[in-house]
Design a protein around this motif. Structure first.
Motif, short mmCIF file in Angstrom:
data_model
loop_
_atom_site.label_atom_id
_atom_site.label_comp_id
_atom_site.label_asym_id
_atom_site.label_seq_id
_atom_site.Cartn_x
_atom_site.Cartn_y
_atom_site.Cartn_z
N VAL B 220 2.08 -4.85 1.91
CA VAL B 220 3.25 -4.14 2.72
C VAL B 220 2.77 -3.93 4.03
O VAL B 220 3.77 -4.09 5.11
CB VAL B 220 3.40 -2.35 2.37
CG1 VAL B 220 4.03 -1.49 3.06
CG2 VAL B 220 3.81 -2.58 0.86
N GLU B 221 1.61 -3.23 4.25
CA GLU B 221 0.83 -3.37 5.74
C GLU B 221 1.19 -4.61 6.81
O GLU B 221 1.29 -4.48 7.66
CB GLU B 221 -0.65 -3.06 5.44
CG GLU B 221 -1.17 -2.68 6.77
CD GLU B 221 -1.91 -3.85 7.19
OE1 GLU B 221 -1.60 -4.30 8.50
OE2 GLU B 221 -2.59 -4.40 6.50
N SER B 222 0.96 -5.99 5.92
CA SER B 222 1.07 -7.10 6.70
C SER B 222 2.47 -7.24 7.24
O SER B 222 2.77 -7.59 8.14
CB SER B 222 0.75 -8.29 5.81
OG SER B 222 -0.83 -8.33 5.59
N ASN B 302 8.75 -15.71 -1.37
CA ASN B 302 9.81 -15.11 -0.38
C ASN B 302 9.25 -14.01 0.44
O ASN B 302 8.94 -13.15 -0.27
CB ASN B 302 11.05 -14.96 -1.02
CG ASN B 302 12.32 -14.35 -0.30
OD1 ASN B 302 12.12 -13.42 0.25
ND2 ASN B 302 13.05 -15.27 -0.02
N THR B 303 9.50 -13.99 1.70
CA THR B 303 9.11 -12.81 2.68
C THR B 303 9.64 -11.38 1.89
O THR B 303 8.88 -10.49 1.60
CB THR B 303 9.48 -12.84 3.84
OG1 THR B 303 9.32 -14.45 4.35
CG2 THR B 303 8.62 -11.99 4.74
N HIS B 304 10.95 -11.37 1.98
CA HIS B 304 11.59 -10.12 1.37
C HIS B 304 11.15 -10.03 0.08
O HIS B 304 10.83 -8.66 -0.53
CB HIS B 304 12.97 -10.09 1.60
CG HIS B 304 13.24 -10.24 3.01
ND1 HIS B 304 12.98 -9.42 4.08
CD2 HIS B 304 13.95 -11.33 3.85
CE1 HIS B 304 13.55 -9.83 5.14
NE2 HIS B 304 13.98 -11.25 4.90
N ALA B 310 6.11 -5.32 -3.63
CA ALA B 310 4.95 -4.55 -3.27
C ALA B 310 5.32 -3.23 -3.07
O ALA B 310 4.78 -2.22 -3.62
CB ALA B 310 4.17 -5.32 -2.02
N LEU B 311 6.60 -2.91 -2.44
CA LEU B 311 7.12 -1.61 -2.33
C LEU B 311 7.03 -0.95 -3.66
O LEU B 311 7.07 0.14 -3.71
CB LEU B 311 8.42 -1.67 -1.39
CG LEU B 311 8.27 -1.62 0.21
CD1 LEU B 311 9.51 -1.67 0.81
CD2 LEU B 311 7.24 -0.59 0.60
N LEU B 312 7.96 -1.63 -4.55
CA LEU B 312 8.18 -1.06 -5.83
C LEU B 312 7.07 -0.68 -6.51
O LEU B 312 6.64 0.51 -7.21
CB LEU B 312 9.02 -2.03 -6.78
CG LEU B 312 10.18 -2.28 -6.50
CD1 LEU B 312 10.81 -3.48 -7.38
CD2 LEU B 312 11.29 -1.14 -6.57
#
Lengths: 261, 396
Positions: B220-222, B302-304, B310-312
């Motif tokens: 997420v931070e990246s 895939n980037t998204h 990761a957000l989940l």
């Protein structure tokens, strides 16, 4: 001086007439303003309550556990179990983390939420009076033999004497004798305590043991994990050194000697 | 393009100053009128958002530091090196924020040093206090390398580099201790915490979930910093990390399911009770879904897809810790605890300060070594934003 027999209180719901002199005395001795009649929940200015439910007087207060959760969880030893029996609090040590409130199985400790310099508040079984040779205020104020002060041993004997004398009036169980390793405040009731609003399904094992089972293993975990980490570090480094010496620069991007920063 | 970026930045700067202003007023209230004036804390719910989120989640979300330093310096997997510095920075700032939040939450924060001299060895809180203090110091030392390098203290920098490995080992051991101990905190309340969350293996659950969310936070931070600082994403590296994350999620899933079944609590997870639904949110949305997504190579690449997964994981982690610390108590304690606006705003202020501090560090220190030479940042903007004291240094 030999260690004293710890003291306690016996509350006999059958003898109690619901006059609330105990609550009134407690408020007076601590200088709390408030109507004893309306004191049905504990607060920072009310250390004992009497709620009358279905004609049964339900008294609530600190149980002064023999293995108190609050004492075991306090990070700075602000809560202590005294030799005399009462569990007492030293505000000067307290950092205000309120773990004691979270941990107490009876939800007893209260906090001064509206003070800039707050403290935890709860019954201390009138430890100062006890040290002067007096009874706790509530026991002294009781006109019947409903709140009785004595050593825990004496009180247990008295409680069972009352049950045996009047088996029809009492449910044959002294609440607090074994619960969570035993409490210093004991209860006699006409029915099972659970039906009277007391927490009953607590088991007899002291709760601090649950924490200690894990906490006591930490030094071992620390030594083992540190040793493991060192071993892994040595092996992975050695592997690269060997690879370098043999002329195959470490695969998998592991060229350790190319460290940039 | 530049205008758009500036407008977006201007908006966030406005939000930042607004939060800071409101936060300062709330801070004054909290320290003059007591905790009750700002929070919804009560005798029934002595711990709320600041313990449940700022402390319990904050410490976990900062776990990327120990996970990545261990990966690179102990397991010697050097290709992760480019993302060690941002992870250490995130961890350091995270712990500073946790300690700051603690100063708000403690009734008498000026006594925060008491555990050092009055320690009670049977208290998990004492152990957590010592570990968090020590580990914050370790992170400061790990971070100090970037500072020494920046100000050109060669000797200090060399010493710092020389002690890196022992420092990392010490840091990993301390993290193992207190990450798990945050779970141990709740072992003493079997009668209060709902059976879906109370388990004797809470320490292990907390440790595994910290490693899990530490990895997710690195991803997420990246992504966030790639967007904010116009950097290139280390996509192959992060995809790899996504695979590791899937493995840790798998371990975590097995642990949780086995524990629930073993204790006979699995049945409670189904149905439509308050607790069951919170559990389902945590489990389905925050664990099963990201695990399924991360098992698909195309999603990982895939980037998204990677960022979303990761957000989940982060979401599931936060829901679990809030369930353990707040909602899991509601059944036994009665009533509900909902944080006050004041509590939420102070937490938001802390997060905003964290973001600002991260941004400042990225612009001041060599946090992304790989791209140090790329003039991504317009010097004029750096000059406008960096505090005067470091102004000269901020421009290379």
């Amino acid at each position: 001086m030999s260690s004293k027999e710890p003291t306690g209180l016996l509350f006999d719901m059958v003898e109690c007439i619901g006059c609330r002199n105990c609550v009134k005395a407690c408020m007076e001795i601590h200088g709390f303003a408030g109507d004893p009649e309306e004191a049905t929940t504990l607060s920072a200015t009310c250390y004992t309550t009497m709620a009358v439910e279905d004609d049964y007087p339900i008294r609530n207060m600190c149980r002064h556990c023999q293995s108190p959760s609050c004492v075991s969880v306090c990070p700075v030893g602000a809560l202590q179990r005294t030799e005399e029996g009462p569990v007492v609090y030293d505000a000067s040590r307290c950092i205000g983390c309120r773990y004691c409130m979270v941990a107490c199985p009876f939800n007893i400790p209260r906090y001064e939420w509206d003070k800039a310099v707050p403290a935890v508040r709860k019954c201390d079984m009138c430890i100062d009076r006890q040290r002067e040779g007096k009874k706790p205020a509530c026991a002294e104020a009781c006109p019947k033999g409903a709140t009785v002060f004595g050593t825990r041993k004496e009180l247990l004997a008295e409680a069972w004497k009352r049950i045996k004398k009047n088996p029809r009036d009492y449910y044959p169980h002294v609440y607090g004798e074994h619960e969570l390793g035993g409490t210093s405040v004991l209860f006699l009731a006409p029915h099972e305590v659970a039906s009277l609003g007391y927490k009953a399904s607590l088991g007899n094992e002291p709760l601090p043991r649950l924490t200690w089972q894990v906490l006591s293993k930490l030094p071992g975990v620390g030594v083992v994990s540190a040793a493991t980490l060192m071993a892994i570090w040595w092996i992975t480094r050695r592997r690269d050194e060997v690879a370098l010496a043999e002329g195959r620069v470490g695969g998998n991007g592991r060229a350790r000697h190319e460290e940039r920063n | 393009m530049t205008n758009q970026r500036n407008a977006r930045f201007g908006f966030w700067r406005g939000v930042f100053y607004l939060l800071l202003g409101v936060g300062l007023v709330l801070t004054v209230m909290r320290f003059t009128q007591g905790l009750g004036s700002v929070t919804n804390l009560s005798d029934r719910y002595p711990w709320g958002l600041w313990v449940g989120f700022d402390l319990l989640c904050g410490v976990g979300l900062a776990a990327g530091g120990f996970v990545l330093t261990a990966t690179v310096y102990i397991f010697n997997i050097q290709r992760y090196k480019p993302i060690v510095r941002p992870a250490v920075l995130t961890a350091f700032l995270g712990y500073v924020m946790v300690v700051t939040a603690l100063l708000f939450d403690l009734g008498k924060p000026w006594n925060i040093w008491h555990p050092i001299v009055m320690g009670n060895p049977t208290s998990v809180m004492f152990e957590v206090a010592l570990c968090v203090m020590s580990y914050t110091a370790v992170l400061a030392l790990e971070f100090s390398g970037m500072v020494f390098e920046r100000v050109g203290w060669k000797r200090a920098w060399k010493i710092q580099k020389a002690v890196t490995v022992p420092l990392v080992i010490f840091g990993v051991v301390l993290s193992t201790f207190h990450q798990s101990s945050l779970g141990t905190l709740y072992l003493i309340v079997p009668g209060k915490l709902h059976a879906l969350w109370y388990t004797p293996v809470l320490p292990i659950v907390f440790f595994v979930s910290s490693a899990m969310v530490g990895l997710a936070m690195v991803i997420v931070e990246s992504h966030l910093s790639a967007r904010a600082f116009g950097r290139q994403l280390e996509m192959p590296l992060l995809s790899d990390l996504g695979r590791v994350l899937a493995a840790v999620l798998g371990v975590y899933l097995v642990l949780r399911v086995f524990d629930l079944v073993y204790r006979g609590a699995a049945g409670m997870a189904f149905g439509f009770t308050y607790e069951a639904m919170l559990f389902q949110l945590e489990f389905a949305v925050g664990l099963l879904l990201p695990l399924a997504l991360l098992l698909i190579p195309r999603v990982r690449a895939n980037t998204h897809g990677l960022y979303g997964s990761a957000l989940l994981v982060v979401l599931g982690f936060i829901v679990h810790r809030l369930n353990v610390s707040i909602t899991g108590f509601e059944g036994a304690q009665g009533g509900r605890y909902i944080p006050s606006l004041g509590e939420a705003l102070i937490t938001l202020m802390m997060i905003a300060i964290g973001f600002a501090a991260f941004r400042f560090c990225v612009r001041t220190f060599n946090v992304y070594p790989e791209e140090a030479h790329e003039p991504v940042l317009a010097p004029a903007r750096v000059a406008a934003e960096a505090p005067a004291a470091v102004l000269g240094r901020a421009q290379r």
